[in-house]
Design a protein around this motif. Structure first.
Motif, mmCIF file in Angstrom:
data_model
loop_
_atom_site.group_PDB
_atom_site.id
_atom_site.type_symbol
_atom_site.label_atom_id
_atom_site.label_comp_id
_atom_site.label_asym_id
_atom_site.label_seq_id
_atom_site.Cartn_x
_atom_site.Cartn_y
_atom_site.Cartn_z
ATOM 1 N N MET A 1 0.833 -1.189 0.000
ATOM 2 C CA MET A 1 0.000 0.000 0.000
ATOM 3 C C MET A 1 0.876 1.250 0.000
ATOM 4 O O MET A 1 1.768 1.394 0.842
ATOM 5 N N VAL A 2 0.621 2.138 -0.942
ATOM 6 C CA VAL A 2 1.357 3.397 -0.972
ATOM 7 C C VAL A 2 0.516 4.484 -0.300
ATOM 8 O O VAL A 2 -0.673 4.641 -0.582
ATOM 9 N N ILE A 3 1.155 5.223 0.604
ATOM 10 C CA ILE A 3 0.519 6.416 1.165
ATOM 11 C C ILE A 3 1.221 7.599 0.510
ATOM 12 O O ILE A 3 2.438 7.776 0.669
ATOM 13 N N ALA A 4 0.485 8.365 -0.284
ATOM 14 C CA ALA A 4 1.066 9.478 -1.034
ATOM 15 C C ALA A 4 0.874 10.765 -0.249
ATOM 16 O O ALA A 4 -0.249 11.111 0.135
ATOM 17 N N ILE A 5 1.981 11.461 0.000
ATOM 18 C CA ILE A 5 1.922 12.740 0.720
ATOM 19 C C ILE A 5 2.478 13.822 -0.205
ATOM 20 O O ILE A 5 3.688 13.877 -0.450
ATOM 21 N N ASP A 6 1.597 14.646 -0.754
ATOM 22 C CA ASP A 6 2.029 15.703 -1.664
ATOM 23 C C ASP A 6 1.788 17.075 -1.064
ATOM 24 O O ASP A 6 1.019 17.233 -0.104
ATOM 25 N N GLY A 7 2.402 18.080 -1.696
ATOM 26 C CA GLY A 7 2.193 19.466 -1.265
ATOM 27 C C GLY A 7 3.449 20.283 -1.519
ATOM 28 O O GLY A 7 4.504 19.717 -1.807
ATOM 29 N N PRO A 8 3.336 21.599 -1.417
ATOM 30 C CA PRO A 8 4.508 22.460 -1.641
ATOM 31 C C PRO A 8 5.471 22.396 -0.460
ATOM 32 O O PRO A 8 5.187 21.729 0.539
ATOM 33 N N SER A 9 6.598 23.118 -0.560
ATOM 34 C CA SER A 9 7.549 23.073 0.553
ATOM 35 C C SER A 9 7.070 23.954 1.712
ATOM 36 O O SER A 9 6.325 24.905 1.514
ATOM 37 N N GLY A 10 7.504 23.568 2.900
ATOM 38 C CA GLY A 10 7.146 24.349 4.089
ATOM 39 C C GLY A 10 5.807 23.979 4.700
ATOM 40 O O GLY A 10 5.302 24.685 5.571
ATOM 41 N N VAL A 11 5.219 22.859 4.262
ATOM 42 C CA VAL A 11 3.926 22.456 4.836
ATOM 43 C C VAL A 11 4.106 21.357 5.898
ATOM 44 O O VAL A 11 3.149 20.923 6.509
ATOM 45 N N GLY A 12 5.358 20.916 6.074
ATOM 46 C CA GLY A 12 5.635 19.882 7.068
ATOM 47 C C GLY A 12 5.668 18.472 6.481
ATOM 48 O O GLY A 12 5.636 17.497 7.235
ATOM 49 N N LYS A 13 5.758 18.379 5.160
ATOM 50 C CA LYS A 13 5.734 17.063 4.489
ATOM 51 C C LYS A 13 6.762 16.069 5.020
ATOM 52 O O LYS A 13 6.415 14.933 5.336
#
Ligand code: DC
Length: 220
Positions: A1-13
């Motif tokens: 199972m892949v958990i995808a975490i996307d978003g711009p920088s500085g969001v705490g990824k």
């Protein structure tokens, strides 16, 4: 199972990804580091960074690997070098080239499949392009001031004025969201989490709720 975490920088990824992976007993892949390693490969050969062919030649001639949270280029850790100003500045240009992305994405998919297809993977296009079938897709956001303040706390940006950090974030957001190939955008089936007023544990708990929800739906 892949958990995808996307978003711009500085969001705490990165922090959220690492914590979530620990809690779930999974490995994590920082795909930004793979593009940064590709950028180092191009910079080392003195490639013209505006020319896709030369950049691609430099990238395909080197081996990018990721092991235990450490990014490697030709077998050597480049964990510190990937955080340098030169790399941060040029990674947007290198990662905008479609054939460079194809090559790097292939490495990312192989990395996950070598781990039995299960991992927490963070980036910009994980839920949209790299793993469009991921059962859990999270898109992290945060208000611009919060993102700039978080970046200012990172060692790599510690010597920069906040106004420079804001300008740099805006420049990278613009480049990453407007490029033709795999622009930064939430997948239609992603869950958006605004982390502006949340601590790490809170964000992780919210993601775990999404995981539990998908499990109940029989999707995991
Ligand atoms: O997350 P980061 O700052 O380490 O990412 C470095 C660069 O790579 C940034 O310009 C965005 C780009 N990137 C990308 O295009 N696709 C990804 N999946 C991850 C990062």
């Amino acid at each position: 199972m892949v958990i995808a975490i996307d978003g711009p920088s500085g969001v705490g990824k990165s922090t959220v990804t690492r914590r979530l992976a620990t809690v779930m007993g999974l490995e994590f892949l920082d795909t930004g580091a793979t593009y940064r390693a590709a950028t180092i490969a191009a910079l080392r050969t003195g490639a013209d960074l505006t020319d896709e062919d030369t950049v691609l030649a430099a990238v395909t001639a080197s081996e990018i690997a990721y092991a235990d949270g450490t990014i490697l280029l030709d077998g050597e850790s480049v964990a510190e070098e990937v955080r340098s100003d030169a790399v941060t500045k040029n990674a947007s240009a290198v990662s905008a080239f479609p054939r460079v992305r194809e090559h790097v994405v292939e490495m990312q998919r192989r990395w996950v499949s070598d781990r039995g297809g299960s991992a927490v993977v963070e980036g910009r296009d994980i839920g949209t392009v790299v793993f469009p079938d991921a059962p859990v897709k999270i898109f992290l956001t945060a208000d611009p001031e919060v993102r700039a303040a978080r970046r200012a706390g990172d060692a790599e940006a510690a010597h920069q004025a906040v106004s420079d950090i804001v300008a740099d974030l805006n420049r990278r957001d613009h480049a990453d969201s407007t490029r033709k190939t795999s622009p930064l955008r939430p997948a239609a089936d992603s869950v958006e989490v605004n982390t502006s007023e949340m601590g790490i544990e809170e964000v992780v708990l919210e993601i775990l709720e999404v995981v539990a929800d998908r499990f109940e739906q029989g999707r995991l």
